[in-house]
Design a protein around this motif. Structure first.
Motif, mmCIF file in Angstrom:
data_model
loop_
_atom_site.group_PDB
_atom_site.id
_atom_site.type_symbol
_atom_site.label_atom_id
_atom_site.label_comp_id
_atom_site.label_asym_id
_atom_site.label_seq_id
_atom_site.Cartn_x
_atom_site.Cartn_y
_atom_site.Cartn_z
ATOM 1 N N ILE A 90 11.442 -2.251 -4.939
ATOM 2 C CA ILE A 90 10.173 -1.716 -5.436
ATOM 3 C C ILE A 90 10.049 -2.048 -6.918
ATOM 4 O O ILE A 90 11.001 -1.898 -7.686
ATOM 5 N N GLY A 116 3.094 -3.635 4.605
ATOM 6 C CA GLY A 116 4.428 -3.120 4.877
ATOM 7 C C GLY A 116 5.459 -4.177 5.182
ATOM 8 O O GLY A 116 5.261 -5.371 4.946
ATOM 9 N N LEU A 142 1.491 0.402 -1.559
ATOM 10 C CA LEU A 142 2.201 -0.437 -0.592
ATOM 11 C C LEU A 142 1.252 -1.510 -0.081
ATOM 12 O O LEU A 142 0.452 -1.273 0.837
ATOM 13 N N TYR A 197 -0.135 -0.348 9.128
ATOM 14 C CA TYR A 197 1.153 -0.410 8.441
ATOM 15 C C TYR A 197 2.223 -0.984 9.364
ATOM 16 O O TYR A 197 2.419 -0.510 10.481
#
Length: 306
Positions: A90, A116, A142, A197
């Motif tokens: 991240i 995702g 995201l 996602y």
């Protein structure tokens, strides 16, 4: 442009290679640290690290970018832009904000569909007729950032491995185009409608579910090839089906119990329909055509597979 590249698996290598070939100043390559691999648990460099070192590019392998020291080292690179492709860490806001043009991501779907971790596998499992690549301006969400370029390709009957390789090459060319003239590809906000996602693949999903239709079972086979490999078990041994075809309804036996072989050529009943395994890998053995496997290990009609 002066760039940092951030990526780890084979999917990321074509983009790094394309930017290096285009003459960009690659100030640093960020990638995941070496991991234990295979039976000997010997540390193995990521494909991106191996390629970067082979071509004389400086490599950094931090375990996190959350600390002040790591963020200061990144800022000191004085970057025009950071290019990200399946990095696996991240990026904190301080990293996103550091390059003058921010961070651009190569994402393997047509956003906002399949944000995702596993967009290729989820697209195949869902029966999407096409997928593609989005070059995205990263933000703190995201895969929610604005889009700079989107291109599509048919999914066809491609496995996840084949489709991933295709998208990697597409993404490399697209990123090269975008960086050649950023102002020609202004960021466009993603629509909210249609967002889905792509959650990370759990190994338990790879067990073939013959209680579902032949269409869905065949999608499982393609989605999990090459990894983790769609499988069934027989007499305590695992068999991965690497390729399969849907059997014509006239060849299937109506009312056959799901998971039971209908002949001695690995035609397996589903619910409804049937599939024929065409390429298979027995536990601890190399992959081979199903016919070759059956010559050495017969699986008779009426055998129940788990």
């Amino acid at each position: 442009m002066r760039i940092a590249f951030m990526g780890t698996p084979p999917f990321a290598v074509p983009t790094l290679a394309a930017l290096h070939a285009a003459g960009h100043d690659v100030a640093a390559v960020y990638t995941q640290p070496p991991r234990p691999a295979q039976r000997g648990k010997k540390l193995q460099k990521s494909p991106v690290q191996a390629w970067a070192e082979e071509h004389g590019l400086p490599v950094r392998t931090p375990r996190s970018l959350k600390g002040e020291e790591a963020q200061a080292a990144f800022a000191a690179l004085d970057l025009d832009v950071a290019v990200v492709a399946a990095y696996g860490l991240i990026l904190p806001q301080a990293i996103l904000d550091s390059p003058r043009e921010g961070c651009l991501n190569v994402h393997g779907s047509v956003l906002p569909r399949w944000r995702g971790a596993a967009p290729v596998q989820r697209a195949i499992l869902a029966g999407d007729t096409e997928t593609g690549v989005t070059i995205m301006q990263m933000d703190a969400g995201l895969d929610t950032g604005a889009m700079r370029l989107v291109e599509t390709t048919p999914t066809g009957r491609k496995s996840a491995g084949v489709l991933t390789d295709e998208l990697a090459e597409m993404g490399a060319l697209m990123m090269r185009r975008v960086l050649s003239d950023l102002h020609a590809f202004p960021p466009m906000p993603q629509p909210d409608e249609g967002a889905t996602y792509a959650t990370k693949i759990d190994k338990s999903e790879a067990r073939l579910d013959f209680l579902t239709s032949a269409v869905q079972v065949e999608r499982q086979v393609r989605a999990f090839n090459p990894a983790p490999g769609a499988f069934f078990e027989l007499e305590g041994e695992r068999y991965k089906i690497l390729a399969a075809e849907i059997v014509h309804p006239s060849e299937a036996v109506a009312g056959a119990a799901p998971g039971v072989t209908l002949d001695d050529a690995l035609v397996i009943a589903c619910n409804p329909g049937a599939i024929r395994a065409t390429r298979i890998q027995r536990q601890g053995k190399p992959a081979m055509d199903a016919a070759e496997l059956l010559r050495g290990r017969a699986i008779a009609a009426g055998t129940r597979l788990a």
